[in-house]
Write a protein that holds these residues in place. Structure first.
Motif, PDB file in Angstrom:
ATOM      1  N   PHE A  79      61.008  -5.477  48.770  1.00 24.83           N
ATOM      2  CA  PHE A  79      59.863  -5.108  47.950  1.00 24.83           C
ATOM      3  C   PHE A  79      58.774  -4.414  48.762  1.00 24.83           C
ATOM      4  N   GLU A  80      58.597  -4.826  50.007  1.00 25.34           N
ATOM      5  CA  GLU A  80      57.573  -4.209  50.856  1.00 25.34           C
ATOM      6  C   GLU A  80      57.893  -2.731  51.086  1.00 25.34           C
ATOM      7  N   ALA A  81      59.144  -2.439  51.347  1.00 24.51           N
ATOM      8  CA  ALA A  81      59.542  -1.046  51.571  1.00 24.51           C
ATOM      9  C   ALA A  81      59.356  -0.233  50.293  1.00 24.51           C
ATOM     10  N   MET A  82      59.654  -0.842  49.154  1.00 20.03           N
ATOM     11  CA  MET A  82      59.473  -0.149  47.879  1.00 20.03           C
ATOM     12  C   MET A  82      57.998   0.176  47.647  1.00 20.03           C
ATOM     13  N   LEU A  83      57.115  -0.797  47.915  1.00 17.27           N
ATOM     14  CA  LEU A  83      55.686  -0.566  47.731  1.00 17.27           C
ATOM     15  C   LEU A  83      55.170   0.515  48.687  1.00 17.27           C
ATOM     16  N   LYS A  84      55.652   0.471  49.912  1.00 19.89           N
ATOM     17  CA  LYS A  84      55.241   1.469  50.895  1.00 19.89           C
ATOM     18  C   LYS A  84      55.681   2.860  50.452  1.00 19.89           C
TER      19      LYS A  84
END
Length: 99
Positions: A79-84
Motif C-alpha cells: 500500500f505504501e508503494a501504491m500511495l507513493k
C-alpha cells in the motif's frame, strides 16, 4: 456460584438480566441431547447426521481456504508503494496543468 453450569444461583431479591448467550448454550445442549436420543433409536439417522457433518466440515474447510488465499493476496499488496506512486502521478498532473 454454580460451577457446574458456569453461572450464579440466585438466593433472594435478585432478578436476572436477559442473557442471550446462556439461552443459546442451553438450546445447543438441548438439541445435542435430542440428536443423541434420536440416533440411539434410528441407525439410519446416524448415517444421515454423519453425512451432514462431513459436508458441513468440507464447506468450512473450503471457506477457510478461500479466506487464507484472500489474505495472502492482500498481504502481497504494498500500500505504501501504491500511495507513493499515486502522489507522484498527482504531482506530474499538477506540473502539466501549470505548464
Amino acid at each position: 456460584t454454580d460451577p457446574e453450569n458456569t453461572d450464579y444461583t440466585m438466593e433472594h431479591g435478585a432478578t436476572r438480566n436477559f442473557q442471550a448467550e446462556k439461552l443459546l448454550e442451553e438450546e445447543e445442549k438441548r438439541m445435542q441431547k435430542e440428536r443423541e436420543e434420536e440416533e440411539l433409536n434410528n441407525p439410519m439417522k446416524v448415517l444421515e447426521n454423519r453425512t451432514k457433518d462431513s459436508k458441513l466440515e468440507m464447506e468450512v474447510l473450503e471457506n477457510l481456504q478461500e479466506l487464507k488465499e484472500l489474505n495472502q493476496r492482500q498481504a502481497n499488496v504494498d500500500f505504501e508503494a501504491m500511495l507513493k506512486q499515486y502522489k507522484e502521478f498527482e504531482e506530474e498532473q499538477k506540473r502539466k496543468e501549470q505548464e
